[in-house]
Motif scaffolding. Structure first.
Motif, PDB file in Angstrom:
ATOM      1  N   LYS A  95       0.826  -1.208   0.000  1.00  0.00           N
ATOM      2  CA  LYS A  95       0.000   0.000   0.000  1.00  0.00           C
ATOM      3  C   LYS A  95       0.859   1.256   0.000  1.00  0.00           C
ATOM      4  N   GLN A  96       1.904   1.246   0.786  1.00  0.00           N
ATOM      5  CA  GLN A  96       2.824   2.383   0.853  1.00  0.00           C
ATOM      6  C   GLN A  96       3.489   2.623  -0.510  1.00  0.00           C
ATOM      7  N   LEU A  97       3.868   1.538  -1.172  1.00  0.00           N
ATOM      8  CA  LEU A  97       4.509   1.620  -2.486  1.00  0.00           C
ATOM      9  C   LEU A  97       3.542   2.149  -3.542  1.00  0.00           C
ATOM     10  N   LEU A  98       2.311   1.660  -3.527  1.00  0.00           N
ATOM     11  CA  LEU A  98       1.299   2.115  -4.485  1.00  0.00           C
ATOM     12  C   LEU A  98       0.964   3.591  -4.285  1.00  0.00           C
ATOM     13  N   LYS A  99       0.952   4.035  -3.045  1.00  0.00           N
ATOM     14  CA  LYS A  99       0.679   5.452  -2.767  1.00  0.00           C
ATOM     15  C   LYS A  99       1.798   6.340  -3.311  1.00  0.00           C
ATOM     16  N   CYS A 100       3.032   5.844  -3.212  1.00  0.00           N
ATOM     17  CA  CYS A 100       4.172   6.594  -3.742  1.00  0.00           C
ATOM     18  C   CYS A 100       4.057   6.734  -5.261  1.00  0.00           C
ATOM     19  N   ILE A 101       3.682   5.660  -5.931  1.00  0.00           N
ATOM     20  CA  ILE A 101       3.488   5.698  -7.389  1.00  0.00           C
ATOM     21  C   ILE A 101       2.367   6.669  -7.737  1.00  0.00           C
ATOM     22  N   THR A 102       1.295   6.646  -6.936  1.00  0.00           N
ATOM     23  CA  THR A 102       0.158   7.549  -7.168  1.00  0.00           C
ATOM     24  C   THR A 102       0.568   9.008  -7.034  1.00  0.00           C
ATOM     25  N   ALA A 103       1.479   9.309  -6.110  1.00  0.00           N
ATOM     26  CA  ALA A 103       1.912  10.689  -5.872  1.00  0.00           C
ATOM     27  C   ALA A 103       2.586  11.299  -7.100  1.00  0.00           C
ATOM     28  N   GLY A 104       3.134  10.456  -7.988  1.00  0.00           N
ATOM     29  CA  GLY A 104       3.764  10.976  -9.194  1.00  0.00           C
ATOM     30  C   GLY A 104       2.921  10.808 -10.442  1.00  0.00           C
ATOM     31  N   LEU A 105       2.243   9.667 -10.569  1.00  0.00           N
ATOM     32  CA  LEU A 105       1.507   9.352 -11.798  1.00  0.00           C
ATOM     33  C   LEU A 105       0.044   9.783 -11.769  1.00  0.00           C
ATOM     34  N   PHE A 106      -0.370  10.541 -10.759  1.00  0.00           N
ATOM     35  CA  PHE A 106      -1.791  10.894 -10.644  1.00  0.00           C
ATOM     36  C   PHE A 106      -2.363  11.609 -11.880  1.00  0.00           C
ATOM     37  N   PRO A 107      -1.565  12.382 -12.664  1.00  0.00           N
ATOM     38  CA  PRO A 107      -2.175  12.990 -13.863  1.00  0.00           C
ATOM     39  C   PRO A 107      -2.599  11.951 -14.897  1.00  0.00           C
TER      40      PRO A 107
END
Length: 684
Positions: free
Chosen positions: A595-607
């Motif tokens: 979950k922590q890893l997926l949130k990190c990816i989301t923080a950059g790829l959210f657009p």
């Protein structure tokens, strides 16, 4: 006092009596090197550029900028840097820098020139590409990608380490090419001793010359730029067209190649297709036909050529085929100008090319298949006339050729400009809107670029680079959204895993997908061992973690994994971690906290978010563009998740998302509240 000169035949060791200090092996090597050097020198002198050597040196002495136009294969890329080195331009310790749009061109040209100079690669002649630097303090000729030169400008805005910059393959008009030309124009005003050569095969030379001449003051009669054209060694080429449009150009390329092989005299075939998948499909079909060639008939050697192919496979296209064999090379547009393949007599042109395209409405980068331009079609046909009269077969009608545009628009006018804006801001260009581009970009693309950088926190509301995030993102050789992931990974303590994932994204074809049959089924079963419901990025993490444990070619072969790609990913990851250490990003592991890893990816790829519409297709949050999961994705055969993030979009018969990650809608609002609002999430 007279000196005796004795000529020695290869293999003659009688001269060793006078030189007992040299053993037999050394003498053989000496004779080989002497003959090899002589052959290279004779080959160099036969190139069309050779008779223009003195003209190039004279014009560069008189003008600051020389626009050099010449056919691919005339020797522009390999010979001009050597002429300038031999003329003493590097006597003060400065370098000659040559930029290339592609990594494969930079590395292969550096190898070729080092061989001609008789030096070890990385000494007098070297190269520098992203995450790979093969140069030292003695380097005088440096081949590099355009991105590397742009990053060097950040630390040295006037490029004081260089005496001459050669911009190669300018006709491709990539985004970085145009930015560099705009920046060099500013540098030339400040540093009169710097010289620039703009080298190209097909380009409007006068337009570029006028661009650099606009540096000249209005009251000055002297131009600072001039044009030199080099005549190519081109034999006549007969052009053939089809009467009716072809339904499947990949199959038509294969059928045409087989027809040429059956009916025409000796000479290799070069066929152009748009991308890796099409090239591999065509090669697979030709290999099936090659197995059933009758005894005594001319054999076929089908070969693929594209940028992401392992280096060992790329080199095969340059090898001389056996006497009873014809090479059939299926290539992307990399073989159009970036490389010259010898002994080509027949060219097949499918009529299409894959180019990047940025859609304003959806804010997405796509690779679309578009018709070639007339300039590209003529360049492709010219590949057949390098060694003797050739033939070019165009899989479109003559009327269709006449309707083609003269040249494809520069990438500056069809790209996401966020990376360009970030680089220009880091270089101190405050007013990007008034920057002097060779081709003016659309205002909508500039606005979209500013919006994305603001959403990522790279610039503030005044358009200035933020500190430290904006400055750090500019220093990283990554796309802004991926650089954001890397920055956040330090705060979320999962940087070890993120560097592995990002390194895997920098290489292509990690998974090997055979064309069909039992091998295809076995590959699918093998790949399933690494797949997870969270998506492709975590699947890449699993693959690399398993590879680190075994690290053997046999294990990779058994699991249908590209060992060279994984080795390259290891090198990139090491370089990335060194970069993180230098800029102060904390290195830590999340220890399996997905979950922590997926949130990190989301923080950059959210657009790059897309949601599953009730119609069964995915749609982008901005623009509501229809998207589909790519067949090579691990999510293709699983139950479709509600929300996904993608790294890139590929346009073929459908618009596919690639490199997917499954996320929760709430994370988008939590991590990017300035970009997503609760109302928009509820409405979807």
């Amino acid at each position: 006092m007279s000196t005796k000169i004795k000529f020695i035949a290869p293999g003659d060791s009688s001269w060793q009596e006078d030189r007992p200090d040299i053993d037999a092996h050394s003498s053989t090597q000496f004779v080989y090197n002497a003959h090899h050097s002589l052959a290279l020198n004779l080959q160099r002198q036969r190139l069309p550029i050779y008779k223009n050597r003195s003209h190039i040196i004279y014009l560069l002495d008189k003008y600051q900028t020389v626009v050099l136009i010449g056919e691919t294969g005339c020797g522009k890329s390999t010979q001009v840097p050597q002429y300038l080195l031999e003329a003493g331009w590097c006597a003060d310790g400065k370098m000659i820098g040559i930029t290339e749009p592609r990594r494969v061109a930079a590395t292969s040209l550096a190898n070729r020139v080092a061989d001609e100079r008789g030096c070890v690669l990385g000494t007098e002649v070297g190269y520098s590409i992203r995450f790979d630097d093969s140069t030292d303090s003695s380097t005088r000729i440096k081949f590099m990608t355009e991105g590397i030169l742009l990053r060097e400008m950040m630390g040295d805005p006037l490029l004081t380490n260089y005496c001459i910059i050669i911009l190669d393959e300018v006709h491709e008009r990539t985004l970085l090419t145009d930015i560099i030309m705009g920046l060099l124009k500013k540098i030339l005003r400040k540093r009169k001793s710097l010289k620039v050569i703009v080298s190209s095969a097909t380009v409007d030379a006068q337009e570029l010359c006028d661009f650099f001449n606009s540096n000249t003051k209005k009251n000055s009669a002297k131009d600072t730029a001039t044009i030199l054209s080099v005549e190519g060694r081109l034999y006549p080429v007969d052009i053939f067209y089809v009467d009716e449009p072809v339904a499947d150009y990949v199959k038509a390329v294969v059928d045409t190649a087989l027809k040429i092989h059956e009916d025409e005299e000796s000479g290799d075939i070069l066929a152009f297709l748009t991308g890796m998948d099409e090239v591999d499909r065509a090669v697979s079909l030709l290999q099936d036909h090659a197995k059933i060639v009758k005894e005594g008939k001319l054999k076929m050697m089908p070969l693929a050529m594209y940028g992401s192919l392992p280096n060992s496979e790329q080199l095969k296209v340059f090898w001389l085929a056996p006497r009873d064999t014809r090479k059939i090379i299926i290539a992307t547009n990399i073989a159009e100008t970036s490389i010259t393949i010898p002994n080509i007599n027949y060219v097949i042109d499918c009529g299409f090319v894959k180019i990047p395209w940025f859609e304003i409405e959806t804010q997405t980068n796509s690779l679309i298949i578009a018709p070639v331009s007339k300039a590209s079609a003529n360049q492709r046909a010219g590949r057949a006339g390098r060694v003797r009269s050739g033939k070019a077969y165009r899989l479109y009608s003559e009327e269709a050729y006449n309707e083609l545009i003269d040249a494809n628009p520069p990438q500056m006018q069809r790209s996401d400009l966020a990376p360009a804006i970030l680089q220009l801001k880091a270089l101190g260009i405050d007013n990007v809107l008034r920057f002097n581009f060779p081709s003016v970009p659309p205002s909508k693309n500039l606005i979209a670029g500013f919006e994305l950088l603001f959403a990522l926190g790279a610039i503030d509301k005044n358009g200035d680079l933020t500190k430290p995030d904006g400055v750090t993102m500019a220093e990283m050789p990554l796309e802004p959204i991926l650089a954001k992931c890397l920055i956040v990974s330090g705060e979320m303590e999962c940087s070890d895993e993120i560097t592995t994932i990002l390194a895997m994204l920098q290489v292509q074809n990690v998974l090997i997908h055979p064309g069909g049959g039992q091998a295809s089924i076995k590959a699918r079963i093998a790949h399933r061992k690494f797949e997870v419901a969270e998506g492709d990025l975590l699947t890449y993490l699993n693959i690399y973690t398993a590879y680190e444990k075994y690290k053997s070619s046999g294990w990779c072969q058994k699991n249908f994994l590209n060992v060279k790609a994984l080795k390259r990913a290891t090198e990139i990851r090491t370089q990335m971690r060194k970069l993180m250490k230098s800029i102060g990003i904390k290195q830590a592991s999340c220890d399996g906290n997905v979950k922590q890893l997926l949130k990190c990816i989301t923080a950059g790829l959210f657009p790059n978010a897309a949601y599953l519409h009730y119609t069964g297709v995915y749609k982008t949050v901005r623009g509501n563009k229809d998207l589909f999961i790519h067949p090579n994705s691990c999510l293709y055969t699983l139950q479709q998740p509600q929300w996904v993030l993608f790294v890139e979009v590929l346009q073929t018969n459908k618009t596919y998302m690639r490199e997917l990650t499954v996320v929760e809608a709430g994370w988008l609002e939590e991590l990017a509240p300035h970009f997503f609002q609760r109302t928009s999430i509820e409405s979807h």
